[in-house]
Every structure is written in structure tokens, then in C-alpha cells.
Design a protein around this motif. Structure first.
Motif, PDB file in Angstrom:
ATOM      1  N   GLY A 155       0.791  -1.208   0.000  1.00  0.00           N
ATOM      2  CA  GLY A 155       0.000   0.000   0.000  1.00  0.00           C
ATOM      3  C   GLY A 155       0.826   1.261   0.000  1.00  0.00           C
ATOM      4  N   TRP A 156       0.095   2.363  -0.008  1.00  0.00           N
ATOM      5  CA  TRP A 156       0.701   3.680   0.047  1.00  0.00           C
ATOM      6  C   TRP A 156       0.156   4.447   1.244  1.00  0.00           C
ATOM      7  CZ3 TRP A 156       4.604   5.198  -3.113  1.00  0.00           C
ATOM      8  CH2 TRP A 156       4.810   4.452  -4.286  1.00  0.00           C
ATOM      9  N   TYR A 157       1.044   5.102   1.951  1.00  0.00           N
ATOM     10  CA  TYR A 157       0.718   5.992   3.054  1.00  0.00           C
ATOM     11  C   TYR A 157       1.397   7.322   2.787  1.00  0.00           C
ATOM     12  CZ  TYR A 157      -0.896   1.833   5.562  1.00  0.00           C
ATOM     13  OH  TYR A 157      -1.565   0.695   5.936  1.00  0.00           O
ATOM     14  N   ARG A 158       0.942   8.369   3.453  1.00  0.00           N
ATOM     15  CA  ARG A 158       1.550   9.669   3.247  1.00  0.00           C
ATOM     16  C   ARG A 158       1.637  10.430   4.553  1.00  0.00           C
ATOM     17  NH1 ARG A 158      -3.324  12.549  -0.289  1.00  0.00           N
ATOM     18  NH2 ARG A 158      -4.804  12.840   1.452  1.00  0.00           N
ATOM     19  N   GLN A 159       2.586  11.358   4.600  1.00  0.00           N
ATOM     20  CA  GLN A 159       2.779  12.179   5.781  1.00  0.00           C
ATOM     21  C   GLN A 159       3.072  13.608   5.353  1.00  0.00           C
ATOM     22  OE1 GLN A 159       5.805  10.824   8.525  1.00  0.00           O
ATOM     23  NE2 GLN A 159       4.850  11.947  10.205  1.00  0.00           N
ATOM     24  N   ALA A 160       2.177  14.514   5.710  1.00  0.00           N
ATOM     25  CA  ALA A 160       2.352  15.928   5.434  1.00  0.00           C
ATOM     26  C   ALA A 160       3.130  16.573   6.572  1.00  0.00           C
ATOM     27  CB  ALA A 160       0.996  16.607   5.264  1.00  0.00           C
ATOM     28  N   PRO A 161       3.772  17.726   6.322  1.00  0.00           N
ATOM     29  CA  PRO A 161       4.535  18.394   7.377  1.00  0.00           C
ATOM     30  C   PRO A 161       3.677  18.678   8.604  1.00  0.00           C
ATOM     31  CG  PRO A 161       5.045  19.356   5.253  1.00  0.00           C
ATOM     32  CD  PRO A 161       3.888  18.429   5.030  1.00  0.00           C
ATOM     33  N   GLY A 162       4.162  18.291   9.771  1.00  0.00           N
ATOM     34  CA  GLY A 162       3.457  18.539  11.016  1.00  0.00           C
ATOM     35  C   GLY A 162       2.272  17.638  11.279  1.00  0.00           C
ATOM     36  N   LYS A 163       2.038  16.637  10.434  1.00  0.00           N
ATOM     37  CA  LYS A 163       0.903  15.744  10.605  1.00  0.00           C
ATOM     38  C   LYS A 163       1.363  14.298  10.744  1.00  0.00           C
ATOM     39  CE  LYS A 163      -2.394  18.591   8.035  1.00  0.00           C
ATOM     40  NZ  LYS A 163      -3.399  18.605   6.941  1.00  0.00           N
ATOM     41  N   GLN A 164       0.465  13.450  11.220  1.00  0.00           N
ATOM     42  CA  GLN A 164       0.755  12.033  11.358  1.00  0.00           C
ATOM     43  C   GLN A 164       0.660  11.333  10.008  1.00  0.00           C
ATOM     44  OE1 GLN A 164      -0.554  10.088  15.289  1.00  0.00           O
ATOM     45  NE2 GLN A 164      -2.264  11.454  14.803  1.00  0.00           N
ATOM     46  N   ARG A 165       1.356  10.220   9.907  1.00  0.00           N
ATOM     47  CA  ARG A 165       1.267   9.388   8.722  1.00  0.00           C
ATOM     48  C   ARG A 165      -0.161   8.864   8.578  1.00  0.00           C
ATOM     49  NH1 ARG A 165       4.851   4.235   9.187  1.00  0.00           N
ATOM     50  NH2 ARG A 165       3.219   3.859  10.761  1.00  0.00           N
ATOM     51  N   GLU A 166      -0.700   8.880   7.360  1.00  0.00           N
ATOM     52  CA  GLU A 166      -2.058   8.429   7.139  1.00  0.00           C
ATOM     53  C   GLU A 166      -2.151   7.447   5.984  1.00  0.00           C
ATOM     54  OE1 GLU A 166      -4.702  11.619   6.156  1.00  0.00           O
ATOM     55  OE2 GLU A 166      -3.616  12.188   4.343  1.00  0.00           O
ATOM     56  N   PHE A 167      -3.137   6.605   6.067  1.00  0.00           N
ATOM     57  CA  PHE A 167      -3.416   5.599   5.060  1.00  0.00           C
ATOM     58  C   PHE A 167      -3.931   6.246   3.787  1.00  0.00           C
ATOM     59  CE2 PHE A 167      -7.059   3.285   3.233  1.00  0.00           C
ATOM     60  CZ  PHE A 167      -6.405   2.187   2.700  1.00  0.00           C
ATOM     61  N   VAL A 168      -3.478   5.736   2.632  1.00  0.00           N
ATOM     62  CA  VAL A 168      -3.946   6.212   1.338  1.00  0.00           C
ATOM     63  C   VAL A 168      -4.668   5.102   0.577  1.00  0.00           C
ATOM     64  CG1 VAL A 168      -3.302   7.158  -0.904  1.00  0.00           C
ATOM     65  CG2 VAL A 168      -2.148   7.963   1.165  1.00  0.00           C
ATOM     66  N   ALA A 169      -3.983   3.978   0.344  1.00  0.00           N
ATOM     67  CA  ALA A 169      -4.564   2.886  -0.421  1.00  0.00           C
ATOM     68  C   ALA A 169      -3.775   1.614  -0.187  1.00  0.00           C
ATOM     69  CB  ALA A 169      -4.585   3.213  -1.918  1.00  0.00           C
ATOM     70  N   VAL A 170      -4.435   0.461  -0.325  1.00  0.00           N
ATOM     71  CA  VAL A 170      -3.770  -0.834  -0.228  1.00  0.00           C
ATOM     72  C   VAL A 170      -4.289  -1.755  -1.314  1.00  0.00           C
ATOM     73  CG1 VAL A 170      -3.283  -0.742   2.247  1.00  0.00           C
ATOM     74  CG2 VAL A 170      -5.452  -1.709   1.438  1.00  0.00           C
ATOM     75  N   ILE A 171      -3.485  -2.760  -1.641  1.00  0.00           N
ATOM     76  CA  ILE A 171      -3.880  -3.771  -2.602  1.00  0.00           C
ATOM     77  C   ILE A 171      -3.310  -5.108  -2.155  1.00  0.00           C
ATOM     78  CG2 ILE A 171      -1.904  -3.241  -4.103  1.00  0.00           C
ATOM     79  CD1 ILE A 171      -3.778  -3.970  -6.494  1.00  0.00           C
ATOM     80  N   THR A 172      -4.140  -6.145  -2.149  1.00  0.00           N
ATOM     81  CA  THR A 172      -3.702  -7.473  -1.743  1.00  0.00           C
ATOM     82  C   THR A 172      -3.043  -8.187  -2.905  1.00  0.00           C
ATOM     83  OG1 THR A 172      -5.740  -8.638  -2.338  1.00  0.00           O
ATOM     84  CG2 THR A 172      -5.673  -7.573  -0.177  1.00  0.00           C
ATOM     85  N   SER A 173      -2.400  -9.320  -2.590  1.00  0.00           N
ATOM     86  CA  SER A 173      -1.782 -10.120  -3.640  1.00  0.00           C
ATOM     87  C   SER A 173      -2.817 -10.636  -4.625  1.00  0.00           C
ATOM     88  CB  SER A 173      -0.998 -11.282  -3.029  1.00  0.00           C
ATOM     89  OG  SER A 173      -1.801 -12.038  -2.142  1.00  0.00           O
ATOM     90  N   GLY A 174      -4.073 -10.741  -4.190  1.00  0.00           N
ATOM     91  CA  GLY A 174      -5.147 -11.168  -5.061  1.00  0.00           C
ATOM     92  C   GLY A 174      -5.793 -10.054  -5.859  1.00  0.00           C
ATOM     93  N   GLY A 175      -5.367  -8.811  -5.619  1.00  0.00           N
ATOM     94  CA  GLY A 175      -5.872  -7.693  -6.391  1.00  0.00           C
ATOM     95  C   GLY A 175      -7.002  -6.904  -5.749  1.00  0.00           C
ATOM     96  N   ASN A 176      -7.409  -7.255  -4.534  1.00  0.00           N
ATOM     97  CA  ASN A 176      -8.434  -6.475  -3.845  1.00  0.00           C
ATOM     98  C   ASN A 176      -7.848  -5.161  -3.354  1.00  0.00           C
ATOM     99  OD1 ASN A 176     -10.577  -8.410  -4.050  1.00  0.00           O
ATOM    100  ND2 ASN A 176      -9.580  -9.604  -2.438  1.00  0.00           N
ATOM    101  N   THR A 177      -8.624  -4.079  -3.447  1.00  0.00           N
ATOM    102  CA  THR A 177      -8.134  -2.751  -3.102  1.00  0.00           C
ATOM    103  C   THR A 177      -9.019  -2.076  -2.072  1.00  0.00           C
ATOM    104  OG1 THR A 177      -9.367  -1.708  -4.912  1.00  0.00           O
ATOM    105  CG2 THR A 177      -7.119  -2.437  -5.382  1.00  0.00           C
ATOM    106  N   ASN A 178      -8.440  -1.094  -1.388  1.00  0.00           N
ATOM    107  CA  ASN A 178      -9.169  -0.255  -0.459  1.00  0.00           C
ATOM    108  C   ASN A 178      -8.522   1.124  -0.467  1.00  0.00           C
ATOM    109  OD1 ASN A 178     -11.144   0.406   1.402  1.00  0.00           O
ATOM    110  ND2 ASN A 178      -9.953  -0.303   3.166  1.00  0.00           N
ATOM    111  N   TYR A 179      -9.350   2.176  -0.324  1.00  0.00           N
ATOM    112  CA  TYR A 179      -8.863   3.544  -0.406  1.00  0.00           C
ATOM    113  C   TYR A 179      -9.361   4.382   0.753  1.00  0.00           C
ATOM    114  CZ  TYR A 179      -7.951   2.415  -5.327  1.00  0.00           C
ATOM    115  OH  TYR A 179      -7.505   1.838  -6.500  1.00  0.00           O
ATOM    116  N   ALA A 180      -8.565   5.374   1.111  1.00  0.00           N
ATOM    117  CA  ALA A 180      -9.032   6.384   2.044  1.00  0.00           C
ATOM    118  C   ALA A 180     -10.125   7.204   1.375  1.00  0.00           C
ATOM    119  CB  ALA A 180      -7.879   7.290   2.470  1.00  0.00           C
ATOM    120  N   ASP A 181     -11.093   7.662   2.165  1.00  0.00           N
ATOM    121  CA  ASP A 181     -12.193   8.441   1.608  1.00  0.00           C
ATOM    122  C   ASP A 181     -11.696   9.688   0.879  1.00  0.00           C
ATOM    123  OD1 ASP A 181     -14.512   7.792   4.355  1.00  0.00           O
ATOM    124  OD2 ASP A 181     -14.075   6.653   2.537  1.00  0.00           O
TER     125      ASP A 181
END
Length: 117
Positions: free
Chosen positions: A35-61
Motif C-alpha cells: 500500500g501507500w501511506y503519506r505524511q504531510a509536514p506537522g501531521k501524522q502518517r495516514e493511510f492512502v490505499a492498499v492492494i492485496t496479492s489477489g488484487g483487492n483494493t481499499n482507499y481512504a475516503d
């Protein structure tokens, strides 16, 4: 041990697009989640998107409908296509590799995305 190397970050104007890449190397378990996570200056790391080995995905709103995560197992690469970028997307984006059994988690060094208005 798995190693991850991200690339593709840069400076773009609001409304523009970028594609991030993450190349994995080492002893990669077939049953994994990347998956991908991101961290902006002064903020906590947050979830962006993930993908399983089978191709299932999930995204942050906050990125649904704008970002697409995909993977090419033959190239050991995960991508994040980012469209309609907003200034609030500005952050360091980190690639993540995770397995449950055996438990393991690896992070890349990050790539900077800057979106100007």
C-alpha cells in the motif's frame, strides 16, 4: 528481507496528475498486502490505499475516485496513479509491504509530492 524503492514524486499544479512507483526486491511472500501511506509536514502518517496479492483494493475516503492503486507481480512493482491532485495531497508518500504470517512489515524511504495552487 524485502526492500522497497519509491519514485515518481515531483511538483505539479492543482488538477494535475502523477504516477508513483514502488519496486520491491528480496524474499517476497506471495500472500501479502502492499500500500501507500503519506505524511504531510506537522501531521501524522495516514493511510492512502492498499492492494492485496489477489488484487483487492481499499482507499481512504479523501482519495476515492481520484487515486488508483495497482500492482504488477511480474515486475514486483506497485503503482499509485494520482489524478485531480489537490494542494492537501502534498506529502511524502511511502510504500508499505505487510504480511501477517509470518508477521513482517517494510517501509520505503518515501517520495515527495508537492501540489501547488
Amino acid at each position: 528481507q524485502v526492500q522497497l524503492v519509491e519514485s515518481g514524486g515531483g511538483l505539479v499544479q492543482a488538477g494535475g496528475s502523477l504516477r508513483l512507483s514502488c519496486v520491491a526486491s528480496g524474499s517476497i511472500f506471495s500472500l501479502n498486502v502492499m500500500g501507500w501511506y503519506r505524511q504531510a509536514p506537522g501531521k501524522q502518517r495516514e493511510f492512502v490505499a492498499v492492494i492485496t496479492s489477489g488484487g483487492n483494493t481499499n482507499y481512504a475516503d479523501s482519495v476515492k475516485g481520484r487515486f488508483t492503486i495497482s500492482r504488477d507481480n511480474g515486475k514486483n512493482t506497485v503503482y499509485l496513479q494520482m489524478n485531480s491532485l489537490k494542494p492537501e495531497d502534498t506529502a511524502v508518500y511511502y510504500c508499505n509491504y505487510r504480511v501477517i504470517i509470518p508477521r513482517n512489515e517494510v517501509w520505503g524511504q518515501g517520495t515527495l509530492v508537492t501540489v501547488s495552487s
